[in-house]
Scaffold this active site. Sequence first.
Site, PDB file in Angstrom:
ATOM      1  N   CYS A   1     -15.751  -4.434  -3.990  1.00 17.24           N
ATOM      2  CA  CYS A   1     -16.589  -5.591  -4.257  1.00 17.24           C
ATOM      3  C   CYS A   1     -17.004  -5.547  -5.715  1.00 17.24           C
ATOM      4  CB  CYS A   1     -17.821  -5.568  -3.363  1.00 17.24           C
ATOM      5  SG  CYS A   1     -18.787  -4.089  -3.643  1.00 17.24           S
TER       6      CYS A   1
ATOM      7  N   CYS B   1     -18.337  -2.339  -7.286  1.00 19.62           N
ATOM      8  CA  CYS B   1     -17.363  -1.354  -7.755  1.00 19.62           C
ATOM      9  C   CYS B   1     -17.018  -1.621  -9.220  1.00 19.62           C
ATOM     10  CB  CYS B   1     -16.094  -1.418  -6.914  1.00 19.62           C
ATOM     11  SG  CYS B   1     -16.307  -0.828  -5.237  1.00 19.62           S
TER      12      CYS B   1
ATOM     13  N   ASP C   1      10.144  -8.806  12.919  1.00 19.56           N
ATOM     14  CA  ASP C   1      10.186  -7.355  12.969  1.00 19.56           C
ATOM     15  C   ASP C   1       9.237  -6.955  14.101  1.00 19.56           C
ATOM     16  OD1 ASP C   1      10.366  -4.621  12.147  1.00 19.56           O
ATOM     17  OD2 ASP C   1       8.402  -4.870  11.227  1.00 19.56           O
TER      18      ASP C   1
ATOM     19  N   ASP D   1       6.959  -6.647   7.984  1.00 18.04           N
ATOM     20  CA  ASP D   1       6.098  -5.903   7.090  1.00 18.04           C
ATOM     21  C   ASP D   1       6.754  -4.572   6.797  1.00 18.04           C
ATOM     22  OD1 ASP D   1       5.766  -4.651   9.546  1.00 18.04           O
ATOM     23  OD2 ASP D   1       3.832  -3.856   8.935  1.00 18.04           O
TER      24      ASP D   1
ATOM     25  N   ASP E   1      11.295  -3.357   5.558  1.00 15.32           N
ATOM     26  CA  ASP E   1      11.656  -4.751   5.730  1.00 15.32           C
ATOM     27  C   ASP E   1      11.797  -5.503   4.412  1.00 15.32           C
ATOM     28  OD1 ASP E   1      12.054  -5.084   8.393  1.00 15.32           O
ATOM     29  OD2 ASP E   1       9.942  -5.424   8.857  1.00 15.32           O
TER      30      ASP E   1
END
Lengths: 61, 777
Positions: free
Chosen positions: B89, B92, B498, B673, B677
Amino acid sequence: MTNLLILIPVALLLGLGGLMAFLWALRSGQFEDLDGAAHRILFDDEPINAKPDIKKDTPSS
Amino acid sequence: MPSCRHCGQELIPGKEIEGGFCCAGCRAAFSLIEGLGLDQYYQRRSLDPTQRALVPEDDEAQSLDFSVHAKSYQKDEQVLYLMVEGLHCAACVWLIENVLARKEGVTHARLNMTTRRLELRWKTGLADPNELIHAVAQLGYRLVPYDPKALGDAVSAHERMLLKCMAVAGFAAGNVMLFSVSIWAGNADTMGWATRTFLHWLSALIVLPAVAYSGRPFFTSALEALRVGRTNMDVPISLGVLLATGMSLWETIRAGEHAYFDAAISLLFFLLIGRYLDSRARGRARGAASHLIALGARAVTVLLPDGSRKLLPPGQVPAKSIVLAAPGERIGIDGCVIEGVSDLDASLISGETLPVPAKPGTLVFAGMLNLSAALRLEVTATGEATLLAEIVRLMETAEQGRARYAAIADRVARWYAPVVHLAALLTFLFWTMWVGLAWQPSLMIAVSVLIITCPCALALAVPVVQVVASGRLMRRGILLKSATALERLALADHVLFDKTGTLTLGRADLMPGDWTDKDLAVAVGLAAASRHPLARALARARPDILPEAHVSEMAGLGLECQGVRLGRRAWCGVSDDLADGVGPELWLARPGRAAVRFSFEDAPRLDAETTVSDLKNKNYILELLSGDRKAAVESLARRVGIKNWRSLCLPADKVARLEELKAAGKHPLMVGDGLNDAPALAAAFVSMSPSTAVDVSQTAADVVFQGDRLAPVAETLAVARSASRLVKQNFALALLYNLVTVPLAMSGHVTPLIAAVAMSSSSLVVILNALRLGRRT
């Protein structure tokens, strides 16, 4: 007619001022980080470059 | 459950460190922040559960030499550009900037929250870059150097240029319109030619430099196209604008009645809006490819023959050398286990999220994560020769092939430009040859044809729809990354899924089985003390049970507590040949009782079934391609209702299947993903990826969606179809407008007023039509 000679430059100068302000903002990177700018304002800050009085070293280095 | 005061992860009772931390790294980070007086950070932050937890990693950051990436900046400063991983956020951002700014010698530390890039400058010699970066890495962030030139700086520079051009054009258009309106109003009664010409000159004064400045994006692109003997949309635009300006100047010099300055500049303004929107709509997920570098930037601990250890970058590790892999470390090389028993998270390579066991003889690949215990590996391949590098190469080649897809706007431009120019030429010839008009007025009429046909509405037709569509999708957590993704999605007819992480959640869940509640309670008592994914899954089933004291964990085998064991078959004394189905499992063995089996399954996404049937109803042909075992794929395919499925697919097999479909004239959409892939995502006609996926595969996918549901796939396809319908409507509207106004122009009836009204209204109609897409939710 004479009022035209005054009003037209005035209108142009006003527009030009807006344009310059926008170009300046663009050049100084104000559009670079729109998300960050929106949040930064929430942190009232002590000046970033101020050095803390007590200099404490990183514990593990 | 209490959580760690620094990283916010759940604390495992019995394993926490004094003061409420999960590990020594977190405690060190906390005291560092407190020592700097920045502890407001903990009140200000809001942790983002989708981000990596802020657990500092040992050694890693220290082992890399960042100073080689530093460049000199002005005369006595050095600059380093870094990507920051683990930003949760704005707090940070504040923390990192403050920690750095308080270091000796640092002159500038600015972290861009949108792009997650940090620019760090310091006085040469006054600060050591490694020490600066170490201070941030100690807080739990991960920093990776990058080269700003390589990372789409060109793209953002182009976008900035468009914005500047737009600003200038907007300013000029607004002011010139002021004069034009007074001319049009004045013409009605008594404006004298002197006033009119004066206003024309003023317009010329504004428009000439403005056109020269803000027309550049179009002029350069048109010139480039002409140089290779093609035309694009920019050719008629440039020609129209230049001719309109030139002719107006000529008229102004002659003190004539009609000047098209306002038309020329407002045309440019409208077009630049379209261009800018276009560029913005696709620029969101830019730069994710940089995460690839992160994998290459890890240091590898090499065990030298004399027994000493040395940290080397993965590319410099000699083959056949022995490498140590600590638990929690991502492996940087391809190799073979020679000592140690552990579990590996291979999700980056195979897409399977459940850990695979590793024992001497197991092959490991760069990108795998070592989970439970230290391993010794013998290196077989490093750097460019690793499987990971191979996958990345496969992805890059496949991506190049797809770049050839021509956007619909370009295809329209290909025939639009010649037709328009021909019409203008014919008009000119008709008036000079046939009617016998002098060449100047004939040219005026021909130019007015060019102005009126200038593809303002045509150029807005696509970008406006795209912006509206991508805005609507973004509100649903779906990001479009490619400019032509919507057009290609609208054409898709096959959907290939997938399995792990796409149709399923990619997370183990406890399945019902032959165990009693009491068995479960005992097992959870042990499992709650471990961080192993299966143990965590077991513990999730009964969060109310606290872990037993004195549980000992044997890496790669299981847990033990007072004679009770939980873990692998062999660990619990169950013979290996007991056929109890395959899949991840844990056994519970108690003295004097038969062992109990807990089996786990990767559950399908909640709405997988409904989405699949929804897609079927819309006549998409569905297929399941998975690298998993046959039984697992078959049962899932049956459960969600997909008839065609293939198991044990390697990345190359998936690509081959996609190529096969494409060769047959189909348009496959790949949903997947994982890095395994990535080549398939790049090879497909169009691709989507859930955002739980590794960042790398997101760069290969055209569309990224967030959340635990699969519905975004159907939603995106539906939006794409209506967007493509709207684009076609917009083209039809634009052409209709041309059909009405071109005859008017050819017959010489168009005045600047008519041109301005016609052009603006056609643009408005197109924009309003596109807005319908956003409203219909």
